[in-house]
Enzyme design. Sequence first.
Site, PDB file in Angstrom:
ATOM      1  N   TYR A 187       0.838  -1.200   0.000  1.00 52.26           N
ATOM      2  CA  TYR A 187       0.000   0.000   0.000  1.00 52.26           C
ATOM      3  C   TYR A 187       0.872   1.248   0.000  1.00 52.26           C
ATOM      4  O   TYR A 187       2.033   1.222   0.400  1.00 52.26           O
ATOM      5  CB  TYR A 187      -0.924  -0.018   1.225  1.00 52.26           C
ATOM      6  CG  TYR A 187      -2.047   0.989   1.129  1.00 52.26           C
ATOM      7  CD1 TYR A 187      -2.984   0.919   0.093  1.00 52.26           C
ATOM      8  CD2 TYR A 187      -2.178   2.013   2.060  1.00 52.26           C
ATOM      9  CE1 TYR A 187      -4.013   1.838   0.000  1.00 52.26           C
ATOM     10  CE2 TYR A 187      -3.208   2.944   1.974  1.00 52.26           C
ATOM     11  CZ  TYR A 187      -4.119   2.847   0.937  1.00 52.26           C
ATOM     12  OH  TYR A 187      -5.132   3.760   0.847  1.00 52.26           O
ATOM     13  N   ASN A 189     -15.665   3.655   0.248  1.00 54.60           N
ATOM     14  CA  ASN A 189     -16.150   3.580  -1.134  1.00 54.60           C
ATOM     15  C   ASN A 189     -17.108   4.696  -1.535  1.00 54.60           C
ATOM     16  O   ASN A 189     -16.892   5.349  -2.560  1.00 54.60           O
ATOM     17  CB  ASN A 189     -16.775   2.215  -1.397  1.00 54.60           C
ATOM     18  CG  ASN A 189     -15.721   1.127  -1.425  1.00 54.60           C
ATOM     19  OD1 ASN A 189     -14.547   1.414  -1.667  1.00 54.60           O
ATOM     20  ND2 ASN A 189     -16.115  -0.104  -1.159  1.00 54.60           N
ATOM     21  N   GLY A 243     -17.608  -1.510  -4.878  1.00 47.83           N
ATOM     22  CA  GLY A 243     -18.255  -0.603  -3.935  1.00 47.83           C
ATOM     23  C   GLY A 243     -18.264   0.829  -4.448  1.00 47.83           C
ATOM     24  O   GLY A 243     -19.289   1.521  -4.396  1.00 47.83           O
ATOM     25  N   ARG A 274     -19.711 -12.596 -15.736  1.00 55.38           N
ATOM     26  CA  ARG A 274     -19.839 -13.510 -14.596  1.00 55.38           C
ATOM     27  C   ARG A 274     -19.634 -14.949 -15.097  1.00 55.38           C
ATOM     28  O   ARG A 274     -19.466 -15.172 -16.292  1.00 55.38           O
ATOM     29  CB  ARG A 274     -21.223 -13.387 -13.963  1.00 55.38           C
ATOM     30  CG  ARG A 274     -21.629 -11.978 -13.591  1.00 55.38           C
ATOM     31  CD  ARG A 274     -20.811 -11.467 -12.441  1.00 55.38           C
ATOM     32  NE  ARG A 274     -19.800 -10.510 -12.892  1.00 55.38           N
ATOM     33  CZ  ARG A 274     -18.864  -9.979 -12.129  1.00 55.38           C
ATOM     34  NH1 ARG A 274     -18.767 -10.328 -10.865  1.00 55.38           N
ATOM     35  NH2 ARG A 274     -17.989  -9.132 -12.592  1.00 55.38           N
ATOM     36  N   GLY A 318      -6.051  -0.599  -8.949  1.00 54.25           N
ATOM     37  CA  GLY A 318      -5.387  -1.332 -10.024  1.00 54.25           C
ATOM     38  C   GLY A 318      -5.600  -2.828  -9.863  1.00 54.25           C
ATOM     39  O   GLY A 318      -4.650  -3.588  -9.714  1.00 54.25           O
ATOM     40  N   LEU A 351      -8.101   8.702  -1.497  1.00 55.90           N
ATOM     41  CA  LEU A 351      -9.026   9.305  -0.536  1.00 55.90           C
ATOM     42  C   LEU A 351      -8.315   9.778   0.728  1.00 55.90           C
ATOM     43  O   LEU A 351      -8.621  10.855   1.258  1.00 55.90           O
ATOM     44  CB  LEU A 351     -10.134   8.298  -0.181  1.00 55.90           C
ATOM     45  CG  LEU A 351     -11.225   8.825   0.743  1.00 55.90           C
ATOM     46  CD1 LEU A 351     -12.009   9.944   0.081  1.00 55.90           C
ATOM     47  CD2 LEU A 351     -12.166   7.704   1.167  1.00 55.90           C
TER      48      LEU A 351
END
Lengths: 417, 417
Positions: B98, B181, B223, B246, B323, B348
């Site tokens: 991260y 989200n 989300g 799907r 990503g 964010l």
Amino acid sequence: MSIGMKILNCTPRALKRATACRLCRANPFPSFGARFKSGPYGYIQAKSLFFSKNGEPEDVLKLHTHSISPTLPPSSILVRALAAPINPADINTIQGTYGSKPTFTSLLGTPEPSIVPGNEGVFEVLSAADQSSTLQPGDWVIPAVSQIGTWRTHAVFGEKELLKIDKTGLTAIQAATVSVNPCSAYRILRNYGPSSGLKTGIPARPLELGSGEWFIQNGANSGVGRAAIQLAKLWGLRSINVIRERASDEETTALRKELQDLGADVVVTETEFLSREWRDQLASITRGGREQIGLGLNCVGGKSATAIARSLGQGATMVSYGGMSKQPVLLPVGLLIFKDIRFVGFWLSKWNEKDVVGRQHMINDILSMTKNGQLVDVPTKEISWEWETTEDTLRNAVQHGLDGFQKGKGLLVFGDT
Amino acid sequence: MSIGMKILNCTPRALKRATACRLCRANPFPSFGARFKSGPYGYIQAKSLFFSKNGEPEDVLKLHTHSISPTLPPSSILVRALAAPINPADINTIQGTYGSKPTFTSLLGTPEPSIVPGNEGVFEVLSAADQSSTLQPGDWVIPAVSQIGTWRTHAVFGEKELLKIDKTGLTAIQAATVSVNPCSAYRILRNYGPSSGLKTGIPARPLELGSGEWFIQNGANSGVGRAAIQLAKLWGLRSINVIRERASDEETTALRKELQDLGADVVVTETEFLSREWRDQLASITRGGREQIGLGLNCVGGKSATAIARSLGQGATMVSYGGMSKQPVLLPVGLLIFKDIRFVGFWLSKWNEKDVVGRQHMINDILSMTKNGQLVDVPTKEISWEWETTEDTLRNAVQHGLDGFQKGKGLLVFGDT
């Protein structure tokens, strides 16, 4: 872009002899040399490079000989060419890969609709349709709009398509090369830079002149690159310059020295730049990250662009203005999200359209630096275009106009046609 | 992020019995259930997930049982957890990939310095250090800062690390899922958009609410994607939504229907999107280009990101906020230069830091839309965390918290611990 004008093609016989055709017997502009074949109607003989379909220059470029009526449409200007460079964008326009595609028109009187290539150059005014025109014979003008078609000996343009420059103390080569490369460097350095901790993610500030802020560029020995180095030096910015290795170490050393003499703070070869050691070298240049690099200039793409992006500091901007490697720009998502690097493109033509007055100031500013000797002439490979110069010679010169461009860009220099 | 606090580890024997340790005999908070083991010193028994080195959750995540002193440091708040989601950023934090890497600390009293993962969640206030605190027992709070560490039954945080929300009419799940989200979708749609023909290349304007302007997004069933669809509908914008196929056509049809029910204007599968026919389909959606797409949202990367970029109109902005494909974003230079598309990232956490007041307004706005039923609950896969829940169970739940996330994101729901 040239406005509607009456064109008569000369007879094949006249062309073969390279003398006046039956319509062209007198010379209405005697001061501009004996090559103006003219007759009772005062028609001017002219030659234009053109293409009627896209392709490689050597396949599609042709030379057209034609006559220009001395009766000019209102608000138009008759000019003769002095010099016109061969830029990558010109080649791409001929190939059909450029961003804006000019329209094929019948204006030139070619067998099929055609386009005259050439986006940059300097002309001398021969006459103006209106007595009251601000342009007078002997004035020098450069294109005020894109894709005007500069690769021709003479042309009739609308007065608004031309920008007068003060020729005092300038060579034709300096005037012919002012409006693309130095302007791109000027605009990018003056308008782009890092985000300055503003509230939203998008706005960024320009680099602060006089601050010694860093930028990094690849293709540093290109026309834009050399202009950026010199402007940065004049404006109190610092540059890291990536160049490709030359054929020999001696040549690489010579180029490195050349760019340093122009004012480059750091010159690094692409091999050094793409190596693992670059990270340490960069840390040392930026004093362990205390001096972040706020702006990157990319004209290469591919790995080189990614490496430029990786060298940038938090919130920096990378401006792409070319893609010499023909490889796309490849961006690890983390650079976008976590390092907040923004990636934008730069297209001078759009800027010129949006800010006509700003462009005039910029041109004057650059020309004044040129006259003062603050900007060194861009190296050129001159291609003489005399009246007798053949289609083959010109076509070949254009096809190879970009070869070995590091030693000088191709420049058409017009004789006293 | 939790501030310094005194922690005593319970004796192994006490832990084995799942009863009070010798230091924990009385319960200072009787109203919060019998599970508060406490003694004369009022120590609270708590459990925290933690990691002391980066790696896959199933390899490095451990459960720590410890005691929290009821003597709170000044300006601190004792809370118990109600619910905490498992977001991709949490997994990446554990993996060490991260963007911001929290510091391993000794605060938790684990054998080695550790980090409590979890960036989002809702807590109930048990007690405040200061009588005059704005936070009172029974209040609901969410993290006011990043990386606070929400995957634990109880914690002591600084008062400024918490943001009080009005719990009236809210479920714990709604409160626990508000701050990542929906906020990302809200910020991106409200702050990014196309260039509006401004003088310089960089500034861009947000989409105009109520105008029906288009944006396009991949990962549309994530989300953020679902929130963007609903917010766009509420705000008078229109969305083109790309989803991956799907396992069966029926499931694809069902998902398409689901997103349309949320307010999606166009839903397209990735196969359709990457096919040659997309260009025609897009032309028809945008009425032959008369309605340009001014904004793209990318959380995938690779080919999908390039296709999003290619779908955008002149001067548009593509915002990358994730990503998922782990592929870099690949940009043809022409999109940058000639189409003037700008590429930025969205994080964010950075926004939250830069605009604390704006964030509070946004949270309140989203919670109010949630209470009004204008925003549908995000699908969740609930993982119950009772006092007896084992380390293995939790570790496994986290490891697979993102599997099949389209059917619902993993959400830790705390029992009356």
